[in-house]
Design a protein around this motif. Sequence first.
Motif, short mmCIF file in Angstrom:
data_model
loop_
_atom_site.label_atom_id
_atom_site.label_comp_id
_atom_site.label_asym_id
_atom_site.label_seq_id
_atom_site.Cartn_x
_atom_site.Cartn_y
_atom_site.Cartn_z
N UNK A 34 -30.67 -3.33 -14.90
CA UNK A 34 -31.82 -2.90 -14.10
C UNK A 34 -32.24 -4.00 -13.14
N UNK A 35 -32.24 -5.24 -13.62
CA UNK A 35 -32.64 -6.36 -12.77
C UNK A 35 -31.69 -6.55 -11.61
N UNK A 36 -30.39 -6.46 -11.88
CA UNK A 36 -29.41 -6.65 -10.81
C UNK A 36 -29.55 -5.57 -9.75
N UNK A 76 -37.71 -14.07 -2.60
CA UNK A 76 -36.78 -13.19 -1.91
C UNK A 76 -35.41 -13.81 -1.73
N UNK A 77 -35.38 -15.08 -1.37
CA UNK A 77 -34.09 -15.77 -1.16
C UNK A 77 -33.32 -15.86 -2.47
N UNK A 78 -33.99 -16.22 -3.55
CA UNK A 78 -33.31 -16.33 -4.84
C UNK A 78 -32.82 -14.97 -5.34
N UNK A 79 -33.54 -13.90 -5.00
CA UNK A 79 -33.08 -12.57 -5.40
C UNK A 79 -31.82 -12.15 -4.66
N UNK A 80 -31.51 -12.83 -3.56
CA UNK A 80 -30.28 -12.53 -2.85
C UNK A 80 -29.04 -13.06 -3.59
N UNK A 81 -29.24 -13.90 -4.60
CA UNK A 81 -28.08 -14.36 -5.38
C UNK A 81 -27.40 -13.17 -6.05
N UNK A 82 -28.11 -12.33 -6.84
CA UNK A 82 -27.43 -11.15 -7.40
C UNK A 82 -27.00 -10.15 -6.33
N UNK A 83 -27.67 -10.13 -5.19
CA UNK A 83 -27.24 -9.24 -4.10
C UNK A 83 -25.87 -9.66 -3.58
N UNK A 84 -25.70 -10.94 -3.28
CA UNK A 84 -24.41 -11.43 -2.79
C UNK A 84 -23.31 -11.21 -3.84
N UNK A 208 -33.87 -4.74 6.53
CA UNK A 208 -33.04 -5.16 5.40
C UNK A 208 -33.22 -4.23 4.21
N UNK A 209 -34.47 -3.84 3.96
CA UNK A 209 -34.75 -2.93 2.85
C UNK A 209 -34.04 -1.58 3.07
N UNK A 210 -34.10 -1.07 4.28
CA UNK A 210 -33.46 0.21 4.60
C UNK A 210 -31.95 0.13 4.38
N UNK A 211 -31.35 -1.00 4.77
CA UNK A 211 -29.90 -1.14 4.68
C UNK A 211 -29.42 -1.46 3.27
N UNK A 212 -30.21 -2.22 2.51
CA UNK A 212 -29.71 -2.77 1.24
C UNK A 212 -30.18 -2.02 0.00
N UNK A 213 -31.38 -1.46 0.02
CA UNK A 213 -31.98 -0.92 -1.20
C UNK A 213 -31.08 0.04 -1.97
N UNK A 214 -30.40 1.00 -1.30
CA UNK A 214 -29.57 1.95 -2.06
C UNK A 214 -28.26 1.34 -2.59
N UNK A 215 -27.90 0.15 -2.13
CA UNK A 215 -26.59 -0.39 -2.48
C UNK A 215 -26.51 -0.89 -3.91
N UNK A 216 -27.65 -0.97 -4.59
CA UNK A 216 -27.62 -1.33 -5.99
C UNK A 216 -26.92 -0.31 -6.86
N UNK A 217 -26.74 0.90 -6.31
CA UNK A 217 -26.05 1.96 -7.05
C UNK A 217 -24.57 2.05 -6.74
N UNK A 218 -24.06 1.16 -5.88
CA UNK A 218 -22.63 1.19 -5.56
C UNK A 218 -21.78 0.91 -6.80
N UNK A 219 -20.65 1.60 -6.94
CA UNK A 219 -19.76 1.29 -8.07
C UNK A 219 -19.30 -0.16 -8.03
N UNK A 221 -21.07 -2.85 -8.38
CA UNK A 221 -22.08 -3.83 -7.98
C UNK A 221 -22.61 -4.59 -9.19
N UNK A 222 -22.86 -3.89 -10.28
CA UNK A 222 -23.47 -4.49 -11.45
C UNK A 222 -22.39 -4.93 -12.42
N UNK A 223 -22.50 -6.15 -12.91
CA UNK A 223 -21.57 -6.64 -13.93
C UNK A 223 -21.97 -6.05 -15.27
N UNK A 224 -21.08 -5.30 -15.94
CA UNK A 224 -21.43 -4.75 -17.25
C UNK A 224 -21.67 -5.87 -18.25
N UNK A 225 -22.68 -5.69 -19.10
CA UNK A 225 -23.00 -6.69 -20.11
C UNK A 225 -23.05 -6.05 -21.48
#
Length: 253
Positions: A34-36, A76-84, A208-219, A221-225
């Motif tokens: 969820x966090x990622x 905001x900058x630190x949150x870009x670490x999981x984004x990258x 940036x929000x418009x372009x990036x927000x939905x990308x958290x759902x990309x296949x 993107x999230x590392x399974x844990x």
Amino acid sequence: MTSDNGTRATTPQTGATATAPVNAATTGPDAATTWQRSAFAAAPVCMTAYGLTRLIDDRHGPGPDWSLGHLALLAGVLLFVPVFLGLRRAAAPGRGRVRRWFADAGAGIGLLGVVAVTGQVLIDLVVGYCSVDRVTMNELFERVQSQAGVKPAFYTVGPLLFYVGLVLLMTQLAALRAIAAWRPVVVVAGIVLAAGDLDLLPVAGVLFLLALAPLGELPGVVRPTPLIPGMGVGPGPGPEVPTAIPAGSVAPH
């Protein structure tokens, strides 16, 4: 019968027990997942908050507005670490060596930019804390930036790497048709606005929000844990462990 947590139960008639498999992991998303995913929206929101706070602060000098705005930018900058890292995972799996290298390069460049911008924000916070007015801040900034390597590393060249890495990853994903072609264009537009006029930072953050927000759902993107160490990967069913149920009963589906 079995209790809801799968503990042993015994039939009154015979006392016989039997075992049946149950999952050791839950099927819902865990906190890390969820966090990622939320970072893709939270990072631009924090940058927008910084831009709005900056507009409120007419003096652009030391005080609560300066500190709160820069703390929002730091978050905001630190949150870009999981984004990258997430964009890299989305662009790299199952691809050729060149594409994996391209994804690694984009993420690496972007993370170097994160380090540079983080350093800049920390310098700004310390200078603001140590100053009584804008004149004092300007003097301290001049002293700090006159040190060898500080200005290019944290104020000119270094922060540009943040945007270069982001554009590279977004362009690669668009080329792979993993995202719509307009998304990297919107990111570039946001970068141009922010670079042209700092007062337009809130608009850039919204883009940036418009372009990036939905990308958290990309296949990918999230590392399974694992939800339980060594037992399965969440979300989703994991390995099965035995639990006791009455003899002659049927295991729940």
